[in-house]
Design a protein around this motif. Structure first.
Motif, mmCIF file in Angstrom:
data_model
loop_
_atom_site.group_PDB
_atom_site.id
_atom_site.type_symbol
_atom_site.label_atom_id
_atom_site.label_comp_id
_atom_site.label_asym_id
_atom_site.label_seq_id
_atom_site.Cartn_x
_atom_site.Cartn_y
_atom_site.Cartn_z
ATOM 1 N N ASP A 91 0.825 -1.211 0.000
ATOM 2 C CA ASP A 91 0.000 0.000 0.000
ATOM 3 C C ASP A 91 0.858 1.260 0.000
ATOM 4 O O ASP A 91 0.348 2.354 -0.280
ATOM 5 C CB ASP A 91 -0.914 0.034 1.233
ATOM 6 C CG ASP A 91 -1.974 -1.055 1.212
ATOM 7 O OD1 ASP A 91 -2.272 -1.579 0.120
ATOM 8 O OD2 ASP A 91 -2.505 -1.376 2.292
ATOM 9 N N TYR A 92 2.144 1.099 0.292
ATOM 10 C CA TYR A 92 3.016 2.258 0.468
ATOM 11 C C TYR A 92 4.197 2.299 -0.498
ATOM 12 O O TYR A 92 4.793 3.362 -0.684
ATOM 13 C CB TYR A 92 3.546 2.288 1.912
ATOM 14 C CG TYR A 92 2.446 2.384 2.933
ATOM 15 C CD1 TYR A 92 1.848 3.604 3.223
ATOM 16 C CD2 TYR A 92 1.980 1.245 3.588
ATOM 17 C CE1 TYR A 92 0.820 3.699 4.151
ATOM 18 C CE2 TYR A 92 0.941 1.331 4.522
ATOM 19 C CZ TYR A 92 0.369 2.551 4.794
ATOM 20 O OH TYR A 92 -0.658 2.638 5.712
ATOM 21 N N LYS A 177 -3.199 3.099 10.410
ATOM 22 C CA LYS A 177 -3.462 3.682 9.090
ATOM 23 C C LYS A 177 -3.694 5.189 9.192
ATOM 24 O O LYS A 177 -3.162 5.958 8.389
ATOM 25 C CB LYS A 177 -4.662 2.994 8.449
ATOM 26 C CG LYS A 177 -4.369 1.585 7.968
ATOM 27 C CD LYS A 177 -5.617 0.914 7.421
ATOM 28 C CE LYS A 177 -5.311 -0.508 6.958
ATOM 29 N NZ LYS A 177 -6.526 -1.221 6.506
ATOM 30 N N GLN A 178 -4.492 5.605 10.164
ATOM 31 C CA GLN A 178 -4.761 7.027 10.320
ATOM 32 C C GLN A 178 -3.490 7.789 10.702
ATOM 33 O O GLN A 178 -3.190 8.848 10.144
ATOM 34 C CB GLN A 178 -5.829 7.240 11.396
ATOM 35 C CG GLN A 178 -7.215 6.750 11.009
ATOM 36 C CD GLN A 178 -8.219 7.052 12.107
ATOM 37 O OE1 GLN A 178 -8.212 8.110 12.712
ATOM 38 N NE2 GLN A 178 -9.090 6.104 12.373
ATOM 39 N N GLU A 181 -0.519 7.991 7.806
ATOM 40 C CA GLU A 181 -0.741 8.968 6.741
ATOM 41 C C GLU A 181 -0.299 10.351 7.196
ATOM 42 O O GLU A 181 0.317 11.103 6.436
ATOM 43 C CB GLU A 181 -2.223 8.976 6.341
ATOM 44 C CG GLU A 181 -2.678 7.723 5.614
ATOM 45 C CD GLU A 181 -1.939 7.473 4.310
ATOM 46 O OE1 GLU A 181 -1.563 8.469 3.637
ATOM 47 O OE2 GLU A 181 -1.725 6.303 3.956
ATOM 48 N N GLU A 182 -0.607 10.710 8.430
ATOM 49 C CA GLU A 182 -0.185 12.004 8.969
ATOM 50 C C GLU A 182 1.336 12.053 9.146
ATOM 51 O O GLU A 182 1.972 13.086 8.903
ATOM 52 C CB GLU A 182 -0.869 12.270 10.304
ATOM 53 C CG GLU A 182 -2.369 12.454 10.204
ATOM 54 C CD GLU A 182 -2.989 12.801 11.545
ATOM 55 O OE1 GLU A 182 -2.339 13.515 12.329
ATOM 56 O OE2 GLU A 182 -4.117 12.345 11.802
ATOM 57 N N ILE A 184 3.627 10.473 7.395
ATOM 58 C CA ILE A 184 4.282 10.605 6.095
ATOM 59 C C ILE A 184 4.341 12.076 5.685
ATOM 60 O O ILE A 184 5.393 12.593 5.276
ATOM 61 C CB ILE A 184 3.549 9.775 5.023
ATOM 62 C CG1 ILE A 184 3.737 8.275 5.282
ATOM 63 C CG2 ILE A 184 4.067 10.130 3.625
ATOM 64 C CD1 ILE A 184 2.876 7.397 4.390
#
Length: 201
Positions: A91-92, A177-178, A181-182, A184
């Motif tokens: 996913d990344y 997951k939440q 994302e922040e 990154i």
């Protein structure tokens, strides 16, 4: 303990990767010990740790673990999050987790002459057992937690952590997951800022 996250958040820059990996093992005046790009990696590592430790989602995860693991809840949270990063690697990143970790080990080994002595022993085990990829399996995670539990000063119960992960898997997965994302976005912005600061010197 979240080595895989630090590796990923070096954004394919070998020098930043080295600094990001050894950030917990160095002290003193960094500019007198390392070249500029590695210093940026060390400073990025510290910024990532500070952002992570103060983030509400991370704190919420730690509070869920504290009744059973006390002071070790922070280490366990880091490893849980590396589990989800490894497990959901595609996913990344376009590379496989094995391709990426192989590249990481090669880069670190190429800089062996400047690596802190305290880092060399854990790195040897990390590469031999491919911790970065193994975190993505419950078996690999269990081995890591069991090994850590033998090395803690106080009784940590960390060998029981995978059972707690499995019992509440969806909660930890969504928290990761939440948060990631922040993280990154934060890391990219911070690295760009560090680049500008050092370029202006």
């Amino acid at each position: 303990m979240n080595f895989l996250a630090h590796a990923y958040l070096s954004f394919n820059d070998p020098k930043v990767l080295v600094g990001n990996f050894i950030g917990d093992f160095v002290r003193g005046k960094l500019e007198e010990q390392f070249e500029t790009a590695i210093v940026r990696g060390i400073l990025l590592h510290r910024e990532i740790d500070a952002f992570t430790d103060s983030h509400p989602l991370v704190k919420k995860t730690q509070e869920r673990l504290k009744p059973n693991f006390g002071r070790y809840s922070l280490v366990i949270t880091d490893m849980f999050f590396d589990h989800f990063l490894s497990r959901n690697w595609n996913d990344y990143d376009e590379r496989s987790i094995l391709e990426f970790t192989g590249w990481v080990y090669e880069v670190i080994e190429a800089h062996e002459a400047i690596l802190p002595k305290k880092f060399l022993a854990p790195f040897t085990y990390m590469k031999r057992e491919n911790w970065l990829a193994a975190y993505g399996t419950m078996e690999g995670l269990q081995r890591s937690f069991t090994g850590l539990s033998y090395r803690t000063t106080f009784h940590s119960n960390m060998e029981r952590a995978p059972a707690y992960l499995q019992a509440d898997y969806a909660f930890y997965d969504e928290s990761f997951k939440q948060f990631f994302e922040e993280l990154i976005v934060f890391s990219k912005e911070k690295l760009a800022k560090l680049q500008q600061e050092y370029d202006s010197l």
